[in-house]
Design an enzyme around this catalytic site. Structure first.
Site, PDB file in Angstrom:
ATOM      1  N   TYR A  20      -9.709  38.028 -19.874  1.00 29.58           N
ATOM      2  CA  TYR A  20     -10.579  36.597 -19.917  1.00 29.58           C
ATOM      3  C   TYR A  20      -9.904  35.027 -19.400  1.00 29.58           C
ATOM      4  CZ  TYR A  20     -12.737  39.787 -23.607  1.00 29.58           C
ATOM      5  OH  TYR A  20     -13.535  39.972 -24.219  1.00 29.58           O
ATOM      6  N   HIS A  80     -10.754  48.392 -22.293  1.00 31.00           N
ATOM      7  CA  HIS A  80     -12.019  47.435 -21.441  1.00 31.00           C
ATOM      8  C   HIS A  80     -13.609  48.540 -21.767  1.00 31.00           C
ATOM      9  CE1 HIS A  80     -12.986  43.003 -21.533  1.00 31.00           C
ATOM     10  NE2 HIS A  80     -13.704  43.178 -22.119  1.00 31.00           N
ATOM     11  N   SER A  85     -19.365  39.680 -29.316  1.00 29.80           N
ATOM     12  CA  SER A  85     -20.997  39.418 -28.767  1.00 29.80           C
ATOM     13  C   SER A  85     -21.898  38.689 -30.581  1.00 29.80           C
ATOM     14  CB  SER A  85     -21.769  39.523 -28.171  1.00 29.80           C
ATOM     15  OG  SER A  85     -21.075  38.790 -26.690  1.00 29.80           O
ATOM     16  N   PRO A  86     -21.410  39.003 -31.392  1.00 32.40           N
ATOM     17  CA  PRO A  86     -21.941  38.627 -32.438  1.00 32.40           C
ATOM     18  C   PRO A  86     -22.972  37.915 -32.670  1.00 32.40           C
ATOM     19  CG  PRO A  86     -19.558  38.405 -33.069  1.00 32.40           C
ATOM     20  CD  PRO A  86     -19.664  38.435 -32.311  1.00 32.40           C
ATOM     21  N   LEU A  87     -23.327  36.430 -32.601  1.00 35.75           N
ATOM     22  CA  LEU A  87     -24.114  35.792 -31.761  1.00 35.75           C
ATOM     23  C   LEU A  87     -25.206  36.172 -31.307  1.00 35.75           C
ATOM     24  CD1 LEU A  87     -21.418  32.748 -33.502  1.00 35.75           C
ATOM     25  CD2 LEU A  87     -22.352  34.438 -35.012  1.00 35.75           C
ATOM     26  N   GLY A  88     -25.318  36.831 -30.444  1.00 33.08           N
ATOM     27  CA  GLY A  88     -25.500  37.127 -29.372  1.00 33.08           C
ATOM     28  C   GLY A  88     -25.679  36.293 -28.863  1.00 33.08           C
ATOM     29  N   ARG A  89     -23.928  36.091 -28.087  1.00 32.67           N
ATOM     30  CA  ARG A  89     -23.455  35.494 -26.895  1.00 32.67           C
ATOM     31  C   ARG A  89     -23.306  33.712 -26.706  1.00 32.67           C
ATOM     32  NH1 ARG A  89     -20.895  38.560 -23.120  1.00 32.67           N
ATOM     33  NH2 ARG A  89     -21.733  40.670 -23.103  1.00 32.67           N
ATOM     34  N   LEU A 109     -27.938  33.061 -31.049  1.00 30.98           N
ATOM     35  CA  LEU A 109     -28.250  32.950 -32.698  1.00 30.98           C
ATOM     36  C   LEU A 109     -27.587  31.899 -33.229  1.00 30.98           C
ATOM     37  CD1 LEU A 109     -28.122  36.944 -32.441  1.00 30.98           C
ATOM     38  CD2 LEU A 109     -29.646  35.568 -33.577  1.00 30.98           C
TER      39      LEU A 109
HETATM   40  P1  ATR Z   1     -19.041  35.995 -27.765  1.00 30.21           P
HETATM   41  O1  ATR Z   1     -18.231  37.435 -28.366  1.00 30.21           O
HETATM   42  O2  ATR Z   1     -19.517  36.872 -25.717  1.00 30.21           O
HETATM   43  O3  ATR Z   1     -17.322  34.735 -27.150  1.00 30.21           O
HETATM   44  P2  ATR Z   1     -20.294  35.614 -29.947  1.00 30.21           P
HETATM   45  O4  ATR Z   1     -18.946  34.665 -30.362  1.00 30.21           O
HETATM   46  O5  ATR Z   1     -21.733  35.847 -30.485  1.00 30.21           O
HETATM   47  O6  ATR Z   1     -20.190  35.539 -28.064  1.00 30.21           O
HETATM   48  O7  ATR Z   1     -21.231  33.812 -29.307  1.00 30.21           O
HETATM   49  C1  ATR Z   1     -20.284  32.957 -28.044  1.00 30.21           C
HETATM   50  C2  ATR Z   1     -20.866  31.228 -28.870  1.00 30.21           C
HETATM   51  O8  ATR Z   1     -21.494  30.870 -29.764  1.00 30.21           O
HETATM   52  C3  ATR Z   1     -20.459  30.353 -27.870  1.00 30.21           C
HETATM   53  O9  ATR Z   1     -21.356  29.816 -26.941  1.00 30.21           O
HETATM   54  C4  ATR Z   1     -20.240  29.136 -28.843  1.00 30.21           C
HETATM   55  O10 ATR Z   1     -20.306  27.931 -28.517  1.00 30.21           O
HETATM   56  P3  ATR Z   1     -19.058  26.760 -28.944  1.00 30.21           P
HETATM   57  O11 ATR Z   1     -18.180  27.426 -27.878  1.00 30.21           O
HETATM   58  O12 ATR Z   1     -19.610  25.610 -28.440  1.00 30.21           O
HETATM   59  O13 ATR Z   1     -18.919  26.948 -30.281  1.00 30.21           O
HETATM   60  C5  ATR Z   1     -20.963  29.744 -29.976  1.00 30.21           C
HETATM   61  N1  ATR Z   1     -20.876  29.853 -30.954  1.00 30.21           N
HETATM   62  C6  ATR Z   1     -19.311  30.183 -32.122  1.00 30.21           C
HETATM   63  N2  ATR Z   1     -19.622  29.869 -33.691  1.00 30.21           N
HETATM   64  C7  ATR Z   1     -21.037  29.004 -33.368  1.00 30.21           C
HETATM   65  C8  ATR Z   1     -21.576  28.462 -34.548  1.00 30.21           C
HETATM   66  N3  ATR Z   1     -20.716  28.460 -35.937  1.00 30.21           N
HETATM   67  N4  ATR Z   1     -22.300  27.496 -34.552  1.00 30.21           N
HETATM   68  C9  ATR Z   1     -22.967  27.496 -33.469  1.00 30.21           C
HETATM   69  N5  ATR Z   1     -22.589  27.969 -32.213  1.00 30.21           N
HETATM   70  C10 ATR Z   1     -22.050  28.990 -31.858  1.00 30.21           C
END
Ligand code: ATR
Length: 327
Positions: free
Chosen positions: A56, A124, A203-207, A210
């Site tokens: 990273y 990884h 990626s719980p928030l779909g990157r 979501l």
């Molecule tokens: P990964 O595991 O790939 O990091 P993720 O957790 O699914 O993916 O999503 C990360 C993204 O969600 C980030 O781009 C983050 O944006 P910010 O850096 O601008 O916050 C976004 N994200 C994280 N928490 C959030 C929240 N509470 N509300 C809205 N977006 C959020």
């Protein structure tokens, strides 16, 4: 915040962790001051599970964690990863599962992280040139030596997971999992439950889809990794944003944000989500999801709004998919 045992006999971890990929410039640029503040905010909000990887930001995420959290090392469970380096075409460099590579990669990570041990050390991506038994054996020796508390695998098949577990018990499996990525429900999650392995959802928030902040391709900076991901392109993105909008409506009815609803759903399913963010406010909001007690009917409605194959577009581009273990 609620806490859970990591695997069968691992340490206690917060049910919502912190994914430290995005404190490095992967999903767009990030000021060091903001990244530092975000990490501290996560810990202050009760997060005790911090996840990073050597790749990273080419070591930057680990370095930042070392610098920021060195004095708080006993307050959180630290996970990092090796074996994800890719060539110019995005294909895994062969040989990263070999025992000598594993030991060398760990020493480099420990030095950046300013610690003498990590609690969880993940492969990884499966090294197609090294039998998993060899890598698992090397990781088991590092457990015996006390340099790692346990080891994990990421994006491997249930078959590979079982082979590794037979050599030395696996502590955690980390795979993409969210309402937009339900495939782990078929084999991986049941295998983890059977073997006593923690299931960690990246990626719980779909990157970010979501979370509701990405609405159009132009919302992504020029160097944002997601520009190469099919789910963030053209008609796929439109379709996915419309699904996310429906999730937002449901979340608002429940008095929470979309991100919180999705994280609570994952926790309810027994997963340990590790959302990433560059913003302290979002880190706090995500941590608060670790305390939510939502009605089961909210989760049922979420699953109706986003059925298992609702998302448009593949999980990643061609090289990303080529690096996943399908054995
Ligand atoms: P990964 O595991 O790939 O990091 P993720 O957790 O699914 O993916 O999503 C990360 C993204 O969600 C980030 O781009 C983050 O944006 P910010 O850096 O601008 O916050 C976004 N994200 C994280 N928490 C959030 C929240 N509470 N509300 C809205 N977006 C959020």
């Amino acid at each position: 915040m609620r806490y859970r045992t990591l695997g069968t006999n691992g340490p206690q971890v917060s049910v919502v962790g912190f994914g430290a990929m995005t404190v490095a410039p992967v999903y767009g640029g990030v000021e060091e001051r903001d990244a530092t503040e975000t990490l501290l905010a996560a810990l202050d909000a009760g997060v005790t599970f911090v996840d990073t990887a050597d790749i990273y930001g080419a070591g930057y995420s680990e370095t930042l964690i070392g610098r920021t959290l060195e004095k708080r090392r006993d307050e959180y469970v630290l996970a990092t990863k090796f074996g994800g380096n890719q060539d110019a075409n995005g294909i895994l460099i062969p040989g990263m599962g070999r025992p000598e590579y594993v030991r060398q990669a760990l020493d480099a990570s420990l030095s950046r992280l300013r610690t003498d041990h990590v609690d969880l050390y993940y492969l990884h991506r499966l090294d197609p040139t090294t039998p998993i038994e060899e890598t698992a054996g090397a990781l088991g020796e590092l457990v015996q030596a006390g340099k790692i508390g346990g080891y994990g695998l990421s994006e491997v098949s249930a078959r590979t997971l079982r082979r590794a577990h037979a050599v030395h018990p696996v502590r955690a499996l980390q795979t993409e999992y969210s309402p937009f990525q339900r495939a782990p429900e078929d084999e991986l999650i049941p295998a983890c439950a059977e073997l006593g392995i923690a299931f960690v959802a990246y990626s719980p928030l779909g990157r970010g889809l979501l979370g509701g902040q990405v609405r159009a391709a132009d919302d992504l900076e020029a160097g944002d990794w997601r520009r190469n991901n099919p789910r963030f392109q053209g008609g796929n993105l439109e379709r996915n944003v419309s699904l996310a909008d429906r999730v937002a409506t449901l979340a608002a009815e429940q008095g929470v944000t979309s991100a919180q609803l999705v994280l609570a759903w994952l926790v309810d399913r027994g997963a340990l989500p590790i959302p990433g963010t560059r913003k302290a406010a979002n880190a706090r909001a995500n941590a608060a999801a670790g305390d939510l007690a939502l009605d089961a009917s909210a989760f049922e409605r979420l699953e109706e709004i986003v059925p298992p194959d609702a998302v448009a577009g593949a999980q990643g581009n061609e090289s990303y998919l080529a690096n996943l273990d399908t054995a």
